[in-house]
Design a protein around this motif. Structure first.
Motif, short mmCIF file in Angstrom:
data_model
loop_
_atom_site.label_atom_id
_atom_site.label_comp_id
_atom_site.label_asym_id
_atom_site.label_seq_id
_atom_site.Cartn_x
_atom_site.Cartn_y
_atom_site.Cartn_z
N MET A 1 46.93 37.87 29.01
CA MET A 1 47.80 39.58 30.15
C MET A 1 48.85 40.90 28.46
O MET A 1 48.71 40.19 27.36
N LYS A 2 48.64 41.46 29.00
CA LYS A 2 48.84 42.15 28.36
C LYS A 2 50.95 42.60 28.65
O LYS A 2 51.44 42.28 29.11
N ALA A 3 51.28 43.06 27.50
CA ALA A 3 52.67 43.65 26.90
C ALA A 3 53.05 44.74 25.91
O ALA A 3 52.36 44.87 25.44
N ILE A 4 54.68 44.80 26.00
CA ILE A 4 54.89 45.90 24.74
C ILE A 4 55.32 45.00 23.72
O ILE A 4 56.72 44.48 24.11
N THR A 5 54.74 44.85 23.05
CA THR A 5 55.23 43.55 21.92
C THR A 5 55.33 44.64 20.44
O THR A 5 55.32 45.97 20.11
N TYR A 6 56.10 44.17 19.53
CA TYR A 6 55.94 45.21 18.22
C TYR A 6 56.43 43.59 16.66
O TYR A 6 56.37 42.74 16.73
N ALA A 7 55.98 43.39 16.54
CA ALA A 7 55.53 42.99 14.73
C ALA A 7 56.73 43.00 13.95
O ALA A 7 56.20 42.17 13.01
N GLY A 8 57.04 44.00 13.82
CA GLY A 8 58.04 43.99 12.68
C GLY A 8 59.71 45.19 13.33
O GLY A 8 59.14 45.70 14.06
N TYR A 9 60.10 44.81 12.74
CA TYR A 9 61.02 45.56 13.73
C TYR A 9 61.37 47.09 12.79
O TYR A 9 61.23 47.46 11.94
N GLY A 10 62.04 47.47 14.00
CA GLY A 10 61.96 49.31 13.20
C GLY A 10 61.88 50.39 14.69
O GLY A 10 62.51 49.55 15.39
N ASP A 11 61.50 51.55 14.27
CA ASP A 11 61.80 52.67 15.20
C ASP A 11 60.50 52.66 16.52
O ASP A 11 59.90 51.50 16.38
N PRO A 12 61.29 53.58 17.39
CA PRO A 12 59.94 52.93 18.43
C PRO A 12 59.19 52.87 18.09
O PRO A 12 57.64 52.66 19.49
N ASP A 22 48.59 33.99 27.75
CA ASP A 22 49.71 34.09 29.15
C ASP A 22 51.36 33.44 29.22
O ASP A 22 51.37 32.09 28.36
N ARG A 23 52.01 33.80 29.90
CA ARG A 23 53.16 33.37 29.66
C ARG A 23 53.63 32.64 31.02
O ARG A 23 53.33 32.42 32.02
N THR A 24 54.65 31.09 30.60
CA THR A 24 54.10 29.87 31.99
C THR A 24 55.60 30.16 32.39
O THR A 24 56.80 30.11 31.19
N VAL A 25 55.99 29.46 33.59
CA VAL A 25 56.90 28.75 33.84
C VAL A 25 57.71 27.85 33.53
O VAL A 25 56.98 26.98 33.01
N GLY A 26 58.70 27.52 33.34
CA GLY A 26 59.91 26.40 33.06
C GLY A 26 60.73 25.81 33.85
O GLY A 26 61.06 26.58 34.53
N PRO A 27 61.17 24.52 33.84
CA PRO A 27 62.07 24.37 34.40
C PRO A 27 63.60 25.14 34.06
O PRO A 27 64.01 25.75 33.63
N GLY A 28 63.87 25.22 35.44
CA GLY A 28 64.57 26.30 36.25
C GLY A 28 64.15 28.12 36.26
O GLY A 28 65.09 28.82 36.28
N GLU A 29 63.16 27.97 36.41
CA GLU A 29 62.92 29.64 35.55
C GLU A 29 61.41 29.63 36.24
O GLU A 29 61.39 28.84 37.50
N VAL A 30 61.55 31.28 36.81
CA VAL A 30 60.78 31.32 38.27
C VAL A 30 60.19 33.06 37.39
O VAL A 30 60.31 33.05 36.46
N LEU A 31 58.63 32.06 37.10
CA LEU A 31 57.80 33.27 37.12
C LEU A 31 57.70 34.24 37.75
O LEU A 31 56.79 34.08 38.45
N ALA A 97 61.14 41.54 27.74
CA ALA A 97 60.22 41.62 29.72
C ALA A 97 59.27 41.95 30.02
O ALA A 97 58.69 42.22 31.21
N PHE A 98 59.00 43.02 28.86
CA PHE A 98 57.51 43.67 29.26
C PHE A 98 56.44 43.69 28.97
O PHE A 98 56.06 43.59 28.22
N SER A 99 56.27 42.42 29.93
CA SER A 99 55.00 41.55 29.82
C SER A 99 54.21 42.05 31.90
O SER A 99 55.41 41.81 32.68
N GLU A 100 52.85 41.17 31.85
CA GLU A 100 52.67 41.36 32.64
C GLU A 100 53.07 39.65 33.84
O GLU A 100 54.02 40.20 34.91
#
Ligand code: NAP
Length: 305
Positions: A1-12, A22-31, A97-100
């Motif tokens: 899935m697509k996401a807005i990521t960064y591989a190191g700290y820095g400006d935008p 794909d990110r998956t749902v854990g206990p106590g969470e909603v996907l 939060a910026f992922s599909e």
């Protein structure tokens, strides 16, 4: 899935659109399948590494915190939500939060009222709940005065409206370019900067409280306007505690968020969207917010990547 990521700290410019597992749902969470997100100062501060000492990210990291979308999976132990529900919520900025698909603690999620756009809903978790926390803390009575430092900002805009709806007079400290915007929100604008207190009208210390979203050199003078410094709160300057004021940290929760979404859906609180960017342009959205002079919230449209 697509996401807005960064591989190191820095400006935008470190932000990229990339493919992640794909990110998956854990206990106590909603996907949640993301529909819209908003950008907060904490997002670009996290990407810049300002919070690395106490909230480090794992690279490649997903950016962002506030979101709205549709529930597509339910984790163990979650009650009150069903697949297909439209919701609003947030994750810690070091989680991202910026992922599909975004796994979100059900405790900080609220239903999105039908009459509220996904783009508007996404503006509420951080800025809206921080404003709620501030106004609750100073608890203005009808006829009281609330001085809001940074009234044109994301938090300040909501705080101004909440204080007005409590019946308070609001003095909105803002840049000269924000005068009309702050007036539209229902506050009396006063330009920030050196000598700000000399530009304020006469205020009764017994009925004046201070909500600070900026800090800065004028903070002590502003706190002194409240007869009781406990009625001066800041979300930007922990040093307010040395002046007798209170430093507040927002604790996201679905109950308060639900009340706020209802207040917006019923027209009691308005969401000002300054600009909406396609999510692939998250870099430009960060730059836009960081540059200042923004009137309202900065939104990312995640309906297409
Ligand atoms: N403690 C917490 O739990 C918590 C939670 C959320 C956010 N925060 C923090 O709260 C702060 C504000 O967040 P936000 O979302 O409202 O940010 P924002 O939307 O970027 O707004 C910041 C506002 O501050 C104004 N400002 C700039 N210089 C100023 C000055 N010298 N005096 C008074 N105001 C000035 C800006 O006006 P111009 O653009 O016109 O210059 C702008 O309206 C950030 O530092 C954020 O990290 C803390």
């Amino acid at each position: 899935m697509k996401a807005i990521t960064y591989a190191g700290y820095g400006d935008p410019s470190v932000l990229d659109v990339s493919d992640i597992a794909d990110r998956t749902v854990g206990p106590g969470e909603v996907l949640v399948r993301l529909v819209a997100a908003s950008v907060n100062p904490v997002d670009w501060k996290t990407t810049a590494g300002y919070l690395a000492d106490y909230a480090p990210v794992e690279f490649p990291a997903v950016a962002g915190s506030d979101l709205s979308g549709t529930v597509v999976a339910i984790g163990d132990g979650v009650t009150g939500f069903r697949i297909g529900d439209d919701v609003v919520g947030s994750v810690a900025p070091f989680v991202g939060a910026f992922s599909e698909l975004v796994p979100v603690s059900a405790a900080v999620v609220a239903p999105k009222p039908r009459g509220l756009a996904f783009t508007e809903a996404a503006c509420l978790p951080t800025a809206g709940l921080t404003a709620v926390t501030c106004i609750r803390a100073v608890a203005p009575q009808p006829g009281d005065t609330v001085v809001i430092n940074g009234a044109a900002g994301g938090i300040g805009g909501f705080a101004t409206q909440l204080a007005r709806s409590a019946g308070a007079r609001v003095i909105g400290i803002c840049s000269p370019n924000s005068t009309e915007y702050v007036q539209r929100l229902g506050a009396e604008p006063v330009a920030y900067g050196s000598g700000v207190t000399s530009r304020l009208p006469d205020l009764d210390p017994a009925t004046t409280s201070i909500v600070d979203t900026h800090g800065g050199e004028q903070l002590a003078d502003l706190v002194a306007l409240a007869g009781d410094p406990a009625r001066a709160v800041s979300v930007a300057a922990p040093e307010i505690q040395n002046l007798g004021g209170r430093y507040l940290v927002v604790a996201p929760n679905g109950g308060d968020l639900g009340e706020l979404t209802e207040a917006v859906a019923s027209g009691r609180v308005e969401v000002a969207v300054a600009q909406t960017f396609p999510i692939r342009d998250a870099r430009q959205a960060y730059e836009y917010l960081r540059a200042g002079g923004v009137h309202g919230k900065v939104v990312l449209d995640a309906s297409s990547w």
